[in-house]
Design a protein around this motif. Sequence first.
Motif, PDB file in Angstrom:
ATOM      1  N   VAL A  27      13.136  18.531  23.417  1.00  0.00           N
ATOM      2  CA  VAL A  27      13.779  19.655  24.099  1.00  0.00           C
ATOM      3  C   VAL A  27      14.469  20.563  23.084  1.00  0.00           C
ATOM      4  O   VAL A  27      14.392  21.794  23.172  1.00  0.00           O
ATOM      5  CB  VAL A  27      14.785  19.145  25.166  1.00  0.00           C
ATOM      6  N   ASP A  30      11.910  22.584  21.133  1.00  0.00           N
ATOM      7  CA  ASP A  30      11.332  23.607  22.009  1.00  0.00           C
ATOM      8  C   ASP A  30      12.328  24.747  22.221  1.00  0.00           C
ATOM      9  O   ASP A  30      11.955  25.917  22.197  1.00  0.00           O
ATOM     10  CB  ASP A  30      10.948  22.983  23.355  1.00  0.00           C
ATOM     11  N   ILE A  34      12.240  29.154  21.093  1.00  0.00           N
ATOM     12  CA  ILE A  34      12.185  30.250  22.067  1.00  0.00           C
ATOM     13  C   ILE A  34      12.506  31.564  21.361  1.00  0.00           C
ATOM     14  O   ILE A  34      13.510  31.680  20.667  1.00  0.00           O
ATOM     15  CB  ILE A  34      13.184  30.002  23.224  1.00  0.00           C
ATOM     16  N   GLY A  45      21.044  33.647  26.996  1.00  0.00           N
ATOM     17  CA  GLY A  45      19.613  33.572  26.773  1.00  0.00           C
ATOM     18  C   GLY A  45      18.991  32.328  27.367  1.00  0.00           C
ATOM     19  O   GLY A  45      19.689  31.454  27.866  1.00  0.00           O
ATOM     20  N   PRO A  46      17.652  32.274  27.302  1.00  0.00           N
ATOM     21  CA  PRO A  46      16.943  31.145  27.898  1.00  0.00           C
ATOM     22  C   PRO A  46      17.057  29.858  27.081  1.00  0.00           C
ATOM     23  O   PRO A  46      16.548  28.831  27.492  1.00  0.00           O
ATOM     24  CB  PRO A  46      15.492  31.634  27.950  1.00  0.00           C
ATOM     25  N   VAL A  49      20.735  26.639  28.098  1.00  0.00           N
ATOM     26  CA  VAL A  49      20.698  25.449  28.948  1.00  0.00           C
ATOM     27  C   VAL A  49      19.844  24.329  28.340  1.00  0.00           C
ATOM     28  O   VAL A  49      20.272  23.178  28.305  1.00  0.00           O
ATOM     29  CB  VAL A  49      20.248  25.826  30.376  1.00  0.00           C
ATOM     30  N   PRO A  50      18.646  24.638  27.793  1.00  0.00           N
ATOM     31  CA  PRO A  50      17.891  23.554  27.141  1.00  0.00           C
ATOM     32  C   PRO A  50      18.670  22.885  26.022  1.00  0.00           C
ATOM     33  O   PRO A  50      18.609  21.669  25.860  1.00  0.00           O
ATOM     34  CB  PRO A  50      16.652  24.271  26.590  1.00  0.00           C
ATOM     35  N   ILE A  53      21.081  20.508  27.586  1.00  0.00           N
ATOM     36  CA  ILE A  53      20.380  19.336  28.117  1.00  0.00           C
ATOM     37  C   ILE A  53      19.970  18.411  26.978  1.00  0.00           C
ATOM     38  O   ILE A  53      20.111  17.185  27.061  1.00  0.00           O
ATOM     39  CB  ILE A  53      19.154  19.775  28.939  1.00  0.00           C
ATOM     40  N   GLY A  56      22.896  16.530  25.910  1.00  0.00           N
ATOM     41  CA  GLY A  56      23.190  15.489  26.891  1.00  0.00           C
ATOM     42  C   GLY A  56      22.268  14.299  26.731  1.00  0.00           C
ATOM     43  O   GLY A  56      22.710  13.138  26.777  1.00  0.00           O
TER      44      GLY A  56
END
Lengths: 167, 519
Positions: A27, A30, A34, A45-46, A49-50, A53, A56
Amino acid sequence: MTAPRTLMRGRSELGVAALLGVLALVVAVDAAGIRHTAVNAGVMGPQVVPTVISAGLGACALALTVNVLRGGHGHPEEGEDIDLTTGAHWPTLLGLAGLILAAALTMDALGFVITSGLLFYGSTLLLGSRHYVWGLLIGAALAVATFYGFVLGLGIPLPAGLLTGIL
Amino acid sequence: MDNLTLLMEGFANALTLQNLLFALIGVLLGTAVGVLPGIGPAMTVALLLPLTYALDVTGSLIMFAGIYYGGMYGGSTTSILLNTPGESSSVVTALEGNKMAKAGRGAQALATAAIGSFVAGTIATAALVFVAPFIVSIAISLGAPSYFAMMMFAFIAVSTVLGTSRIRGLSSLFIGLAIGLVGMDATTGQPRMTFGQPLLAGGIDVVVIAVALFAVGEALWIAAHLRHGKPATIPVGVPWMGKDDWKRSWKPWLRGTAIGFPFGAIPAGGAEIPTFLSYVVEKKLSRHPEEFGKGAIEGVAGPEAANNASAAGTLVPLLTLGLPTTATAAVMIAAFNQYGIHPGPLLFKTEPVLVWTLIASLFIGNTLLLALNLPLAPFWAKLLRIPRPYLYAGILFFAVLGAYAAGLQALNIVILLLIGALGYVARRYGFPVLPIIVGAILGPEMERQLRRSLQISAGDPAALVGEPLAVVMYSAIVIFLVVPPLVRLVRRRWVRRPDVPAGEETKPENADTPDSLVR
């Protein structure tokens, strides 16, 4: 020499922690890849959140490792058809997984009826059925019935594959 | 418009011949699949999801209302006759129900479960009619920060309150969130976690995730540990109850309903706690406490009512806020999403006909269940004897069918296998499955609300606590996270009294002992 082995015994759950760690990395990588277009990304930005995560997942991997090393363990799920006194029966498990994979690979070429019928038949054999003829007949009937049910009843065009023209 | 008027309109819609037929099929299919051993309500709904691909919205939702209640009723039949609770919520029913069946009182156990489910389901659905619009009227004025906070609350609740290990619950949640990332970012259209695979740009179909986790994971897990030899089933006649059974049942039904509905309605729900609570209450209040553990009818009547009432209660956060709190509710959301419908307060405004028809069909489904299942019980009991190889082969067959039909892509079957393997690992190591599916379904929505909150505030994070409800939710999260360890600490202190043998308390208490949390 045997010390590490004793330490590892019954700690196969560390594998799950490793899995979490790998997933965290995937993750994170990836998210880092982006592209920052910033055209309509707004204030957030997108990739935010990734990244969270991923962090986490990483934290869970660490916490789980510590927990398992300290002797923590989860409880395998129980059920009436489940016999936990013996270990997992790997031939059945891997066989079923192989059948599902084979179904994925042959679905479009062989068609729904052949693929799913064989999936059912193979599964019954792997699960210990010794009704060689009945299993095949039931599998075929089930596959043909669902095929017509979906194609004619629900209008979902399942592939006929090899049996195109016959069905 | 008045709610009751809307409900009457819903009834008018649901009572057409075609829709009644959908309800009937739903109830029958739901019960039949739910009765099958090893198949709980969540798997029932997941396996039957592909049927929604072709039906119109109203028809399929009506059918699903029937499957929802039917699956639960089927599950309780299994736990009574086979002592095999399909879902954690029917564990309590099995306690007394199976004892009753073994003592030759299976007919009465099934009867009190069926009638109790009907009573509880009807009362709780009526409560839903009054509570839901009230919550909608509040929710409609809530902003993105409140929604974001509620979702965080739901995440923490499903992963730390239920189940036995918080580390494992949170791990499951993050895995689910990672699965939810796959696909195009909704705001900027950038691909995430697609690994250059164009087929993944639309995200992983929720149906595939649900079927993989609940059907494939479970089937593989059972297959690896399949108990050979015939399980003992108990033959049963048509359910009936004597005068004394009625007398002993009606109060537990009502109490169970009263306990179950509120627990289902708060977004920390689940039926585990209310069914257990109802069991304890009935044991306390019973005039025959000595019968508990040997087949007390109150111990079936109360928890079954609580189970059904909480299932109806679950629909409150599901329909009004879009928050699923049980596995079955999570799969129901997948059914809604199939039509591009996103449950939430707006749904009551934009699709009032649909919502009220669905609620009306809950009443209808409940009544159909009672009418059908009392006479059909001996037939359902026969389904329990299905040979296990056929049963689990059948589950895999329908799982592959469902995944493939969700877009006619063979790639879906590969994903089905991968996530199914994940479901297997989860069961093997006691990781709860619910947070995975809730994370995967709610994750993208959570991100949307978060980004919207920050968009409105131009990036000021203080906006996240700018609404009163958000503050309440974050406080609740803190309580959830802080109180249980605190209780453990106090308990450890307490245990360190001199009357406890030395050495006992020095053992590092693990967060994963089952009694350290809810129980």
